[in-house]
Design a protein around this motif. Structure first.
Motif, short mmCIF file in Angstrom:
data_model
loop_
_atom_site.label_atom_id
_atom_site.label_comp_id
_atom_site.label_asym_id
_atom_site.label_seq_id
_atom_site.Cartn_x
_atom_site.Cartn_y
_atom_site.Cartn_z
N ALA A 528 42.47 8.56 13.65
CA ALA A 528 43.33 9.74 13.40
C ALA A 528 42.51 11.03 13.29
O ALA A 528 42.92 12.10 13.76
CB ALA A 528 44.15 9.54 12.14
N ALA A 529 41.33 10.90 12.65
CA ALA A 529 40.53 12.13 12.46
C ALA A 529 40.10 12.77 13.78
O ALA A 529 40.31 13.99 14.00
CB ALA A 529 39.33 11.83 11.59
N PRO A 530 39.49 12.00 14.73
CA PRO A 530 39.13 12.65 16.01
C PRO A 530 40.35 13.16 16.76
O PRO A 530 40.30 14.25 17.36
CB PRO A 530 38.42 11.53 16.78
CG PRO A 530 37.95 10.57 15.75
CD PRO A 530 38.99 10.62 14.65
N PHE A 531 41.42 12.34 16.70
CA PHE A 531 42.61 12.80 17.42
C PHE A 531 43.16 14.09 16.80
O PHE A 531 43.60 15.01 17.49
CB PHE A 531 43.67 11.69 17.40
CG PHE A 531 44.88 12.02 18.23
CD1 PHE A 531 44.79 12.11 19.62
CD2 PHE A 531 46.11 12.29 17.62
CE1 PHE A 531 45.90 12.43 20.38
CE2 PHE A 531 47.21 12.62 18.38
CZ PHE A 531 47.11 12.69 19.76
N ASN A 532 43.10 14.11 15.46
CA ASN A 532 43.56 15.33 14.77
C ASN A 532 42.67 16.52 15.14
O ASN A 532 43.15 17.65 15.38
CB ASN A 532 43.52 15.10 13.26
CG ASN A 532 44.00 16.33 12.51
OD1 ASN A 532 45.17 16.69 12.56
ND2 ASN A 532 43.07 16.98 11.80
N ASN A 533 41.34 16.26 15.19
CA ASN A 533 40.44 17.33 15.61
C ASN A 533 40.73 17.78 17.05
O ASN A 533 40.67 18.97 17.38
CB ASN A 533 38.99 16.90 15.50
CG ASN A 533 38.54 16.82 14.06
OD1 ASN A 533 39.08 17.53 13.21
ND2 ASN A 533 37.58 15.96 13.77
N TRP A 534 41.02 16.79 17.89
CA TRP A 534 41.36 17.13 19.28
C TRP A 534 42.60 18.02 19.31
O TRP A 534 42.63 19.02 20.06
CB TRP A 534 41.61 15.84 20.08
CG TRP A 534 42.04 16.11 21.50
CD1 TRP A 534 41.25 16.33 22.56
CD2 TRP A 534 43.39 16.20 21.96
NE1 TRP A 534 42.00 16.56 23.68
CE2 TRP A 534 43.34 16.49 23.34
CE3 TRP A 534 44.63 16.05 21.34
CZ2 TRP A 534 44.49 16.64 24.11
CZ3 TRP A 534 45.76 16.20 22.12
CH2 TRP A 534 45.70 16.51 23.49
N MET A 535 43.61 17.66 18.49
CA MET A 535 44.82 18.49 18.47
C MET A 535 44.52 19.89 17.90
O MET A 535 45.08 20.89 18.37
CB MET A 535 45.92 17.78 17.65
CG MET A 535 46.52 16.58 18.36
SD MET A 535 48.01 15.93 17.54
CE MET A 535 47.33 15.40 15.99
N ASP A 536 43.64 19.91 16.86
CA ASP A 536 43.26 21.24 16.36
C ASP A 536 42.60 22.08 17.45
O ASP A 536 42.88 23.27 17.62
CB ASP A 536 42.31 21.09 15.17
CG ASP A 536 43.01 20.61 13.91
OD1 ASP A 536 44.25 20.78 13.87
OD2 ASP A 536 42.33 20.14 13.00
N GLY A 537 41.68 21.43 18.20
CA GLY A 537 41.03 22.15 19.30
C GLY A 537 42.01 22.57 20.36
O GLY A 537 41.92 23.67 20.94
#
Length: 923
Positions: A528-537
């Protein structure tokens, strides 16, 4: 009325003959006819007064005209006084034969002056014959008082009559047609006096119905102020139907001689006034040139520091205001100065032509105000001006970039600060000290997830630092605030790293105390964390601000956005997989009856967070599409502006070049008189001026392009600067061409050259004019792709000059037989500065040099000498009496004091003044 028509009745007639026939003879005068008593009375008084006006110079006079001349002594004395010559010694005896001898000596002297006496003998004079005596005196009057009168190729009586008509023409109730009835009312005599001495008679108060009063006024004034004795009686003239012509003519001739000196002085004064007027006009032109040159140089001096001031403003608005001020300078303030510079050159050339035509020395402006000085100053102004405009555009681009970077910096800082908020407190907690085994393991996994998240944010911190560095390199006005904020973020980031490592160390120390951990929570957190970061980016990129200057650049962003949209299906799969882990946790808990707290111990992210951000990403995608399409429309509008400007510039540029080439031939190819050439050139100039609206429209399109921040245009090689330079050069060239024709007209009129002569000179000159001058003015601009484009406005024309060989051939073709010495002498006249070429103006001056009629210093000096009554100096009173007030004061203010023997105080040196008028130090 001729003398033949006027008969004088004498009982014994006499006829006067002159070898040059200065007086028409009265051939029908019969010696035996009786003289009209009224005429005889008038002649007696007039002739007696005339004789006494001369005899009194010798200290004597006559009382009775027929008695006092009988012994011949006073007759001989009279002839000596009026002729200035000595007669033979008179006989002293009182016998009749002595008297006859003396009278014969007088008559012989009269005959020696070219007068042929008919029917007048010495015996009749000695016998006291009144008619013969009057006839003899009339003969003397004709010879010594009237014969030499000449007006416009007429002489004697006709000349005297013409002089009277000229002088009395402006006066009411005066019409001089003869020497009898035209003078009966006395107005003609009063008019003669008033014309020369208006201070003696108030002509406006005279009445035609008061002839006796008018005549007596004239007689009294003439006797008192003009030293003309009273020769006539007013009552005799009024009461005689036809007054005696000889008496009137004798009296009027005295006025002619009395005013002859004034006539000469008036002529001299007119000549001096003419010369002074030329000098005053030239000095006025010099003062105007100096004033205009000073104002123009002062304007350039004030303007250059403004253009050299390259202190950049801190905001885009302020720099755009500077650009607008510069546009106002180019549109409003500079064009009048361009016209002033052109007019200054024209005035200088015209002044030099006038000085040369009036034999004055050439005008040398004050130091630093030569035409070349002004041209150099103007050149410096244009160089600074070009650099200023380039600096403005560069600064605007820099500020645009700075504003974009500053906004981007703030956005990334805000997102990063939002993310780091509370992280230091979280990392500083010691919650693991009282936690259970599961909680410890959960804290460890949570910390690992945080470290993953921290590593993901490292790129953003580096971006923030890079943006801050670029803002510093571009000299951002608020760089201090940026640096402080960036430093705070970096310091905080370093502190986060230190705290993270310390917390990891602490958790690892107690990790052996803990056993199991929920792998599914951990896996969820890790995915979830990388995916969340991807969505933030993704959200950051979808909201990222952009700046482009061409369709190609915006198309590149659209392509990148399309590539991003192509990754959404894979991202959705990752989202479903991540949510699937959570669903698996719920399924296990439901299967084994595990009561979940509802909180993932390893992450703060919940499935709801993932879904919410995913919905936000999908919402931002069409908004990004819309923004990109709007930018496409803006760039398409800019492209239309580029094409619109290029379409006009590609027409106007060649049009200016064509007109420049046409002007180079127009002064040579136009046929007809100089005035016709002038009219054609001015019509040509008006056509050019009428084209100004196209330049103004192009300026408007150029302004729209700059307002839209369009700084390049691949559709044309012409920039607005090229068009401006070409237009100003075109206006200056046509103005100079017109000025050349004006100077030719001045030369033609001043030198007395006919149009045919001037055409012949021009044809000969043009035939041998082989010198060509090609002026190539190149305006260079370096475009954005670093390609150097040369846009040129060439001017090809006849230079209007011949080299010495062509000049020699031209003179030979016109009939000159030239040797080396003679040709060398001529070259010193037409090329005094050894330039190696002969101009058309010098050619005209040479061809007309021998026949030109101009005033000289000697002529002016002679005129002053007349006003000064042959003295070597002149007084202030004489100048003010003889010259108009303005010219008199001009001379007084410039003449030096005369130093010489017996010169009165205030005597002025007119000789050195006359020399100075023509630039001669000594004659």
């Amino acid at each position: 009325m001729t003398a033949v028509e006027t008969q004088m009745a004498y009982s014994n007639s006499y006829t006067i003959h002159h070898e040059e026939t200065y007086m028409t003879q009265e051939e029908d005068w019969d010696r035996d006819l009786l003289l009209d008593p009224a005429w005889e009375k008038q002649q007696r008084k007039t002739f007696t007064a005339w004789c006494n006006s001369h005899l009194r110079k010798a200290g004597t006079q006559i009382e009775n005209i027929e008695e006092d001349f009988r012994n011949g002594l006073k007759l001989m004395l009279l002839l000596e006084v009026i002729s200035g010559e000595r007669l033979p010694k008179p006989d002293k005896g009182k016998m009749r034969f002595h008297k006859i001898a003396n009278v014969n000596k007088a008559l012989d002297f009269i005959c020696s002056k070219g007068v042929k006496l008919v029917s007048i003998g010495a015996e009749e004079i000695v016998d006291g014959n009144v008619k013969m005596t009057l006839g003899m005196i009339w003969t003397i009057i004709l010879r010594f008082a009237i014969q030499d009168i000449s007006v416009e190729e007429t002489s004697a009586k006709e000349g005297l009559l013409l002089w009277c008509q000229r002088k009395t023409a402006p006066y009411r109730n005066v019409n001089v047609q003869n020497f009898h009835i035209s003078w009966k009312d006395g107005l003609a005599l009063c008019a003669l006096i008033h014309r020369h001495r208006p201070d003696l008679i108030d002509y406006s108060k005279l009445r035609k119905d008061d002839p006796i009063g008018n005549l007596n006024t004239a007689f009294d004034v003439a006797e008192k102020f003009l030293d003309i004795p009273k020769m006539l009686d007013a009552e005799d003239i009024v009461n005689t139907p036809k007054p005696d012509e000889k008496a009137i003519m004798t009296y009027v001739s005295c006025f002619y001689h009395a005013f002859a000196g004034a006539e000469q002085a008036e002529t001299a004064a007119n000549r001096i006034c003419k010369v002074l007027a030329v000098n005053q006009e030239n000095e006025k032109l010099m003062e105007e040139y100096e004033k205009l040159a000073s104002e123009l140089l002062e304007w350039i001096r004030r303007t250059i520091p403004w253009l050299e001031n390259r202190v950049a403003e801190q905001t885009m608005r302020a720099m755009q205001q500077k650009l607008e001020d510069f546009r106002d300078y180019r549109r409003i303030h500079k064009p009048p100065r361009v016209q002033e510079k052109c007019q200054l050159e024209i005035n200088f050339n015209t002044l030099q032509t006038k000085l040369r035509l009036s034999n004055r020395p050439a005008f040398m402006p004050s130091e630093g105000k030569m035409v070349s000085d002004i041209a150099n100053a103007w050149k410096g102004l244009e160089q600074v001006e070009k650099g200023y405009e380039e600096w403005l555009l560069t600064e605007i681009r820099r500020l645009e970039r700075l504003d974009h970077l500053a906004e981007k910096f703030k956005q990334k800082c805000a997102m990063h600060e939002s993310w780091t908020g509370g992280k230091e407190d979280l990392l500083s907690q010691k919650d693991y000290e009282s936690a259970s085994l599961m909680e410890i393991r959960a804290l460890m996994r949570k910390h690992e997830a945080f470290e993953s998240d921290l590593a993901a944010h490292q790129d953003r911190v580096e971006q923030i630092a890079a943006i801050a560095q670029e803002l510093n390199e571009l000299d951002y006005h608020d760089a201090a605030t940026v640096n402080a904020r960036c430093q705070g973020i970096c310091d905080q980031w370093d502190n986060l790293g230190t705290l993270t490592q310390k917390r990891r160390d602490s958790l690892e120390r107690v990790e052996k105390l803990w056993e199991t951990i929920d792998q599914l929570y951990l896996e969820f957190a890790k995915r979830a964390a990388p995916f969340n970061n991807w969505m933030d980016g993704a959200m950051e990129d979808l909201q990222d601000m952009f700046i482009v200057h061409s369709i190609e650049e915006i198309q590149s962003l659209i392509t990148a956005h399309d590539q991003f949209k192509a990754t959404l299906p894979e991202a959705d799969k990752e989202r479903m997989a991540t949510l699937g882990i959570h669903n698996e946790i719920l399924k296990i808990a439901q299967t084994y009856g595990i009561k979940l707290s509802g909180i993932n111990p390893y992450t703060n992210l919940s499935p709801q967070d993932i879904s919410t951000k995913w919905d936000t990403v999908k919402h931002l995608v069409p908004l990004r599409d819309q923004m990109l399409q709007e930018e496409v429309a803006r760039q398409q509008a800019n492209e239309r502006l580029r094409r619109q400007f290029a379409a006009q510039a590609n027409i106007i540029g060649p049009w200016i070049q064509t007109k420049m080439e046409e002007i180079s031939h127009v002064s040579v190819d136009i046929a007809g008189s100089l005035e016709e050439q002038m009219n054609s050139l001015k019509q040509y100039e008006q056509n050019i001026i009428n084209y100004k609206s196209n330049i103004d429209k192009l300026e408007g399109d150029h302004q729209l392009s700059q307002e839209s921040l369009i700084f390049d245009n691949k559709h044309t090689n012409y920039t607005m600067e090229h068009i401006r330079v070409g237009w100003e050069q075109l206006l200056t060239t046509i103005a100079r061409t017109i000025n050349e024709v004006e100077n030719q007209i001045l030369t033609r009129d001043a030198k007395g050259i006919s149009q045919e002569q001037l055409n012949e000179f021009r044809a000969s000159f043009n035939h041998f004019d082989r010198v060509r001058l090609i002026i190539l003015k190149t305006v260079c601009w370096i475009l954005s792709n670093s390609t150097l484009n040369l846009i040129c406005f060439p001017l090809q024309k006849r230079n209007g000059m011949m080299d010495p060989d062509d000049f020699r051939a031209c003179l030979i073709s016109m009939g000159y037989d030239l040797g080396e010495v003679e040709f060398a002498r001529i070259m010193t006249l037409v090329d005094p500065n050894n330039t190696g070429v002969v101009t058309f103006q010098a050619f005209i001056d040479f061809m007309t040099r021998e026949t030109a009629e101009t005033d000289t210093a000697e002529q002016v000096m002679a005129s002053f000498k007349i006003l000064a009554s042959d003295k070597s100096y002149i007084t202030v009173e004489e100048l003010r009496r003889e010259l108009p007030p303005e010219q008199a004061e001009y001379c007084i203010s410039r003449m030096t004091r005369y130093i010489g023997p017996e010169s009165p105080p205030g005597a002025l040196d007119y000789i050195s003044f006359s020399s100075a008028l023509y630039g001669e130090s000594d004659l």
